[in-house]
Design an enzyme around this catalytic site. Structure first.
Site, PDB file in Angstrom:
ATOM      1  N   PRO A 276     -25.665  47.617 -21.610  1.00 52.16           N
ATOM      2  CA  PRO A 276     -24.649  47.113 -20.681  1.00 52.16           C
ATOM      3  C   PRO A 276     -23.902  48.243 -19.977  1.00 52.16           C
ATOM      4  O   PRO A 276     -23.614  49.272 -20.593  1.00 52.16           O
ATOM      5  CB  PRO A 276     -23.697  46.332 -21.598  1.00 52.16           C
ATOM      6  CG  PRO A 276     -23.859  46.955 -22.941  1.00 52.16           C
ATOM      7  CD  PRO A 276     -25.261  47.499 -23.019  1.00 52.16           C
ATOM      8  N   GLY A 277     -23.637  48.061 -18.719  1.00 51.04           N
ATOM      9  CA  GLY A 277     -22.833  49.037 -17.974  1.00 51.04           C
ATOM     10  C   GLY A 277     -21.598  48.350 -17.427  1.00 51.04           C
ATOM     11  O   GLY A 277     -20.478  48.548 -17.893  1.00 51.04           O
ATOM     12  N   ARG A 315     -18.986  48.935  -2.722  1.00 52.10           N
ATOM     13  CA  ARG A 315     -19.549  47.631  -3.103  1.00 52.10           C
ATOM     14  C   ARG A 315     -19.292  46.517  -2.076  1.00 52.10           C
ATOM     15  O   ARG A 315     -20.203  45.777  -1.768  1.00 52.10           O
ATOM     16  CB  ARG A 315     -19.060  47.206  -4.491  1.00 52.10           C
ATOM     17  CG  ARG A 315     -19.436  48.194  -5.599  1.00 52.10           C
ATOM     18  CD  ARG A 315     -19.313  47.616  -6.987  1.00 52.10           C
ATOM     19  NE  ARG A 315     -20.328  46.624  -7.212  1.00 52.10           N
ATOM     20  CZ  ARG A 315     -20.168  45.341  -7.083  1.00 52.10           C
ATOM     21  NH1 ARG A 315     -18.983  44.861  -6.768  1.00 52.10           N
ATOM     22  NH2 ARG A 315     -21.156  44.526  -7.274  1.00 52.10           N
ATOM     23  N   TYR A 319     -22.873  45.307  -0.807  1.00 59.88           N
ATOM     24  CA  TYR A 319     -23.372  44.061  -1.424  1.00 59.88           C
ATOM     25  C   TYR A 319     -22.558  42.848  -1.007  1.00 59.88           C
ATOM     26  O   TYR A 319     -22.649  41.800  -1.644  1.00 59.88           O
ATOM     27  CB  TYR A 319     -23.311  44.136  -2.946  1.00 59.88           C
ATOM     28  CG  TYR A 319     -23.847  45.398  -3.558  1.00 59.88           C
ATOM     29  CD1 TYR A 319     -25.215  45.653  -3.568  1.00 59.88           C
ATOM     30  CD2 TYR A 319     -22.991  46.327  -4.139  1.00 59.88           C
ATOM     31  CE1 TYR A 319     -25.706  46.816  -4.137  1.00 59.88           C
ATOM     32  CE2 TYR A 319     -23.484  47.482  -4.717  1.00 59.88           C
ATOM     33  CZ  TYR A 319     -24.834  47.720  -4.706  1.00 59.88           C
ATOM     34  OH  TYR A 319     -25.316  48.870  -5.280  1.00 59.88           O
ATOM     35  N   CYS A 346     -15.027  55.319  10.051  1.00 58.53           N
ATOM     36  CA  CYS A 346     -15.364  54.836  11.385  1.00 58.53           C
ATOM     37  C   CYS A 346     -16.577  53.905  11.369  1.00 58.53           C
ATOM     38  O   CYS A 346     -17.628  54.225  11.934  1.00 58.53           O
ATOM     39  CB  CYS A 346     -15.598  56.017  12.302  1.00 58.53           C
ATOM     40  SG  CYS A 346     -14.139  57.037  12.376  1.00 58.53           S
ATOM     41  N   TYR A 374     -19.626  51.134 -10.968  1.00 57.00           N
ATOM     42  CA  TYR A 374     -20.250  51.301  -9.652  1.00 57.00           C
ATOM     43  C   TYR A 374     -19.189  51.534  -8.570  1.00 57.00           C
ATOM     44  O   TYR A 374     -19.340  51.100  -7.435  1.00 57.00           O
ATOM     45  CB  TYR A 374     -21.155  50.100  -9.318  1.00 57.00           C
ATOM     46  CG  TYR A 374     -22.177  49.859 -10.412  1.00 57.00           C
ATOM     47  CD1 TYR A 374     -23.176  50.788 -10.652  1.00 57.00           C
ATOM     48  CD2 TYR A 374     -22.094  48.753 -11.251  1.00 57.00           C
ATOM     49  CE1 TYR A 374     -24.084  50.621 -11.673  1.00 57.00           C
ATOM     50  CE2 TYR A 374     -22.997  48.565 -12.281  1.00 57.00           C
ATOM     51  CZ  TYR A 374     -23.984  49.509 -12.489  1.00 57.00           C
ATOM     52  OH  TYR A 374     -24.886  49.334 -13.510  1.00 57.00           O
TER      53      TYR A 374
END
Ligand code: LLP
Length: 426
Positions: A276-277, A315, A319, A346, A374
């Site tokens: 697990p992270g 993120r 995503y 920008c 992340y």
């Protein structure tokens, strides 16, 4: 569950007001909570009870030495994907003997370093990789322990960029090819077959895909045994999701119970490794940022321009991740307005949240939640922006665990061309 909470209208990390950290360290800045990290790691560990297991925290989620060090002190193992991550683990006091090396492409120097350090296992993803590891092990006069990563062809129902268990993904091997690689490994004097590995994706919020993948892995283990190949562990990867907004992922205890129910039914004594992270680090961190200005758009929108950008936390841009954004200080009576929270980079993709209801004034602080995984690891210097500082809170004190990058560091190692001889000039 985490340790970021309001006390008298002020957001705290454990016992420390975030306002104090911003004043001392500046913004943008990542803030981690040691108690939250430990709590999450222990939730996985406890859920296994007496069953032999290894929790190999996935370093890619957050490889800060302080994070790794806190987990190493709990006895964590580590899942790495590069020689750089191995170096971090060792530097932080982690044990190579509890470290597994995953990833679809490993360079010779990385394999060499890992063998010399004495890692527990390589999770390999191709026959070519097996041959390279074997050749390097032979030169070093070592025996390399390997697992083959299976691609179980299941849909993790997550963002396509972080789904890895489908046949169309680059990861792992299908059953037939995996079996062939195991036979080569069994007959190779430089290799010891150690386990079977699998990882189907990240930010999974339901158990169904795990169940499907696990039943395929367990069937495959039966086929291995039928071929006379015994394994000493099953590595089921990582991927358990966290709550960013309205998701309702299973808890670590539910996840481990589901895994162990299936494993227990077919291989009751088989040691299990998980990687697990995000579920350990995600909710253990926030990104602290200060509002530079509140700006009216050409249309009716209002923009809240903050000093963190997509280079610090990518993120949302990459995503379309929805992360909560909350006020660090709650003002009584300040009006609530709907803002697009954007950074100074920008690009129009440089945003942290769209149409967020906030009660803020210029120079106020905001916290982007669930930024412990992340976040900092994916930060870049785009727009020549120094990467942010990182802080770890431990009860009533905090430590700067990574200094803000200096401007000089932005071009360290670069150079202009040497002066040209006058004759070359037009
Ligand atoms: N093991 C392997 C082999 C992996 O590839 C990964 C993640 C993990 C374990 C840990 O997965 P976790 O428990 O953290 O979900 N940057 C993306 C996530 C990429 C995950 C890549 N592999 C994001 O921000 O959502």
């Amino acid at each position: 569950m985490d340790h970021f909470h309001y006390i008298d209208g002020h957001l705290h990390a454990e016992q420390v007001p975030l306002k104090e950290i911003a004043a001392r360290v500046g913004t943008p800045c990542y803030v981690y909570s040691r108690a939250t990290l430990e709590r999450h790691w222990r939730a996985f560990d406890r859920a296994f009870g007496e069953h032999p297991h290894r929790i190999c925290y996935s370093v890619k989620a957050n490889g800060n030495l302080a994070v790794l060090g806190v987990l190493a002190r709990l006895g964590s193992g580590f899942d790495i994907v590069s020689g750089g991550e191995l170096r971090r683990v060792l530097k932080a006091g982690g044990a190579a003997a509890n470290t597994v090396f995953s990833g679809v492409g490993k360079q010779d120097w990385e394999i060499r370093d890992a063998l010399k350090a004495g890692i527990a296992c390589f999770n390999i993803e191709s026959e070519q990789e097996l041959r390279r590891i074997s050749a390097i092990a032979e030169r070093l006069r070592r025996v390399a322990a390997v697992s083959v990563r299976l691609n179980p062809d299941v849909d993790a129902n997550t963002h396509p960029y972080i789904s890895t268990g489908l046949r169309t993904n680059k990861f792992g091997l299908g059953d037939a090819r995996a079996l062939a690689v195991y036979k080569l490994a069994r007959d190779d004097a430089n290799i010891r077959v150690s386990g079977v590995a699998c990882h189907i994706g990240s930010q999974l919020t339901e158990l169904g895909p795990y169940r499907d993948a696990l039943s395929r892995v367990l069937e495959f283990i039966d086929r291995l045994e039928a071929a006379g190949i015994r394994i000493d562990h099953l590595d089921f990867g990582g991927g358990l999701g966290v709550r960013y907004h309205a998701e309702t992922p299973p808890s670590p205890a539910e996840y481990v119970a589901a895994v162990m129910k299936q494993v227990g039914a077919r291989a009751p004594r088989l040691p299990v490794t998980i990687e697990p992270g995000r579920a350990i680090a995600g909710n253990a961190g926030i990104l602290l940022t200060r509002i530079l200005c509140l700006k009216r758009g050409v249309e009716r929108s209002h923009f809240c321009v903050v000093d963190a950008g997509m280079n610090d936390l990518i993120r949302p841009a990459l995503y379309q991740a929805r992360q909560e954004i909350i006020e660090v200080e709650r003002h009584a009576g300040a009006g609530v307005r709907c803002y697009d929270v954007v950074g100074p980079v920008c690009e129009s993709g440089d945003f942290f949240g769209k149409a967020r209801r906030l009660s803020v004034r210029e120079a106020d602080l905001l916290a982007v939640r669930t930024a412990g995984a992340y976040g900092a690891v994916m930060a870049s210097n785009y727009n020549a922006r120094p990467r942010p500082a990182e802080v770890m809170v431990d009860g009533g004190v905090f430590h700067i665990v990574r200094k803000r990058e200096t401007l000089g560091a932005l071009y360290r190692g670069e150079s202009v061309l040497p002066p040209e001889p006058p004759a070359n000039r037009p």
